[in-house]
Design a protein around this motif. Structure first.
Motif, PDB file in Angstrom:
ATOM      1  N   ALA A  42       0.835  -1.207   0.000  1.00  0.00           N
ATOM      2  CA  ALA A  42       0.000   0.000   0.000  1.00  0.00           C
ATOM      3  C   ALA A  42       0.865   1.249   0.000  1.00  0.00           C
ATOM      4  O   ALA A  42       0.598   2.193  -0.750  1.00  0.00           O
ATOM      5  CB  ALA A  42      -0.932  -0.004   1.209  1.00  0.00           C
ATOM      6  N   ILE A  43       1.908   1.266   0.803  1.00  0.00           N
ATOM      7  CA  ILE A  43       2.807   2.429   0.858  1.00  0.00           C
ATOM      8  C   ILE A  43       3.509   2.617  -0.483  1.00  0.00           C
ATOM      9  O   ILE A  43       3.579   3.727  -1.017  1.00  0.00           O
ATOM     10  CB  ILE A  43       3.827   2.275   2.004  1.00  0.00           C
ATOM     11  N   VAL A  44       4.033   1.526  -1.034  1.00  0.00           N
ATOM     12  CA  VAL A  44       4.763   1.601  -2.308  1.00  0.00           C
ATOM     13  C   VAL A  44       3.847   2.097  -3.426  1.00  0.00           C
ATOM     14  O   VAL A  44       4.211   3.001  -4.188  1.00  0.00           O
ATOM     15  CB  VAL A  44       5.385   0.232  -2.669  1.00  0.00           C
ATOM     16  N   TYR A  45       2.628   1.528  -3.528  1.00  0.00           N
ATOM     17  CA  TYR A  45       1.715   1.950  -4.595  1.00  0.00           C
ATOM     18  C   TYR A  45       1.222   3.372  -4.383  1.00  0.00           C
ATOM     19  O   TYR A  45       0.987   4.099  -5.358  1.00  0.00           O
ATOM     20  CB  TYR A  45       0.551   0.971  -4.738  1.00  0.00           C
ATOM     21  N   LEU A  46       1.094   3.797  -3.140  1.00  0.00           N
ATOM     22  CA  LEU A  46       0.726   5.185  -2.867  1.00  0.00           C
ATOM     23  C   LEU A  46       1.817   6.137  -3.345  1.00  0.00           C
ATOM     24  O   LEU A  46       1.536   7.140  -4.013  1.00  0.00           O
ATOM     25  CB  LEU A  46       0.457   5.380  -1.374  1.00  0.00           C
ATOM     26  N   ILE A  47       3.054   5.816  -3.037  1.00  0.00           N
ATOM     27  CA  ILE A  47       4.178   6.654  -3.471  1.00  0.00           C
ATOM     28  C   ILE A  47       4.313   6.629  -4.997  1.00  0.00           C
ATOM     29  O   ILE A  47       4.414   7.677  -5.640  1.00  0.00           O
ATOM     30  CB  ILE A  47       5.485   6.200  -2.793  1.00  0.00           C
ATOM     31  N   LEU A  48       4.302   5.437  -5.568  1.00  0.00           N
ATOM     32  CA  LEU A  48       4.453   5.326  -7.025  1.00  0.00           C
ATOM     33  C   LEU A  48       3.273   5.942  -7.770  1.00  0.00           C
ATOM     34  O   LEU A  48       3.439   6.454  -8.876  1.00  0.00           O
ATOM     35  CB  LEU A  48       4.622   3.853  -7.425  1.00  0.00           C
ATOM     36  N   GLY A  49       2.106   5.913  -7.159  1.00  0.00           N
ATOM     37  CA  GLY A  49       0.930   6.492  -7.794  1.00  0.00           C
ATOM     38  C   GLY A  49       0.929   8.001  -7.822  1.00  0.00           C
ATOM     39  O   GLY A  49       0.186   8.620  -8.585  1.00  0.00           O
ATOM     40  N   THR A  50       1.768   8.621  -7.002  1.00  0.00           N
ATOM     41  CA  THR A  50       1.849  10.084  -6.993  1.00  0.00           C
ATOM     42  C   THR A  50       3.095  10.626  -7.686  1.00  0.00           C
ATOM     43  O   THR A  50       3.164  11.820  -7.967  1.00  0.00           O
ATOM     44  CB  THR A  50       1.816  10.623  -5.550  1.00  0.00           C
ATOM     45  N   ILE A  51       4.041   9.765  -8.010  1.00  0.00           N
ATOM     46  CA  ILE A  51       5.284  10.215  -8.660  1.00  0.00           C
ATOM     47  C   ILE A  51       5.021  10.880 -10.009  1.00  0.00           C
ATOM     48  O   ILE A  51       5.690  11.828 -10.380  1.00  0.00           O
ATOM     49  CB  ILE A  51       6.269   9.048  -8.801  1.00  0.00           C
ATOM     50  N   TRP A  52       4.043  10.391 -10.754  1.00  0.00           N
ATOM     51  CA  TRP A  52       3.789  10.919 -12.096  1.00  0.00           C
ATOM     52  C   TRP A  52       3.378  12.391 -12.070  1.00  0.00           C
ATOM     53  O   TRP A  52       3.440  13.075 -13.086  1.00  0.00           O
ATOM     54  CB  TRP A  52       2.748  10.077 -12.814  1.00  0.00           C
ATOM     55  N   ILE A  53       2.967  12.896 -10.904  1.00  0.00           N
ATOM     56  CA  ILE A  53       2.538  14.288 -10.800  1.00  0.00           C
ATOM     57  C   ILE A  53       3.733  15.255 -10.875  1.00  0.00           C
ATOM     58  O   ILE A  53       3.584  16.384 -11.330  1.00  0.00           O
ATOM     59  CB  ILE A  53       1.731  14.494  -9.497  1.00  0.00           C
ATOM     60  N   ALA A  54       4.914  14.800 -10.450  1.00  0.00           N
ATOM     61  CA  ALA A  54       6.092  15.672 -10.358  1.00  0.00           C
ATOM     62  C   ALA A  54       6.420  16.431 -11.652  1.00  0.00           C
ATOM     63  O   ALA A  54       6.649  17.634 -11.608  1.00  0.00           O
ATOM     64  CB  ALA A  54       7.297  14.875  -9.875  1.00  0.00           C
ATOM     65  N   PRO A  55       6.452  15.787 -12.823  1.00  0.00           N
ATOM     66  CA  PRO A  55       6.809  16.542 -14.029  1.00  0.00           C
ATOM     67  C   PRO A  55       5.666  17.383 -14.606  1.00  0.00           C
ATOM     68  O   PRO A  55       5.859  18.092 -15.579  1.00  0.00           O
ATOM     69  CB  PRO A  55       7.221  15.461 -15.018  1.00  0.00           C
TER      70      PRO A  55
END
Length: 76
Positions: free
Chosen positions: A48-61
């Motif tokens: 859950a933590i990993v998918y939460l982090i990875l699910g928000t990474i795409w917002i950075a660029p």
């Protein structure tokens, strides 16, 4: 009737930016999805933590990309 701000010509940057955003999402979904066998073996709380982090990474660029789509410049 005169409009104070006549509509401007459509910019090619908006559809191009949209396709770039879709490409980023597709690429990240493919990369993250290809790791599901590895991540699937972890404890559920860690997944859950990993998918939460990875699910928000795409917002950075997106911020500089959205600025470019609106102004044609990469920075404000």
């Amino acid at each position: 009737m005169n409009h104070p701000n006549p509509p401007s010509k459509p910019s090619w940057r908006k559809p191009t930016g949209m396709f770039i955003i879709l490409g980023i999402i597709t690429l990240l979904a493919w990369v993250i999805g290809s790791q599901s066998d590895v991540i699937g073996g972890w404890p559920i709380w860690l997944q859950a933590i990993v998918y939460l982090i990875l699910g928000t990474i795409w917002i950075a660029p997106l911020r500089p990309l959205l600025i470019w789509m609106e102004t044609g410049k990469w920075r404000e």
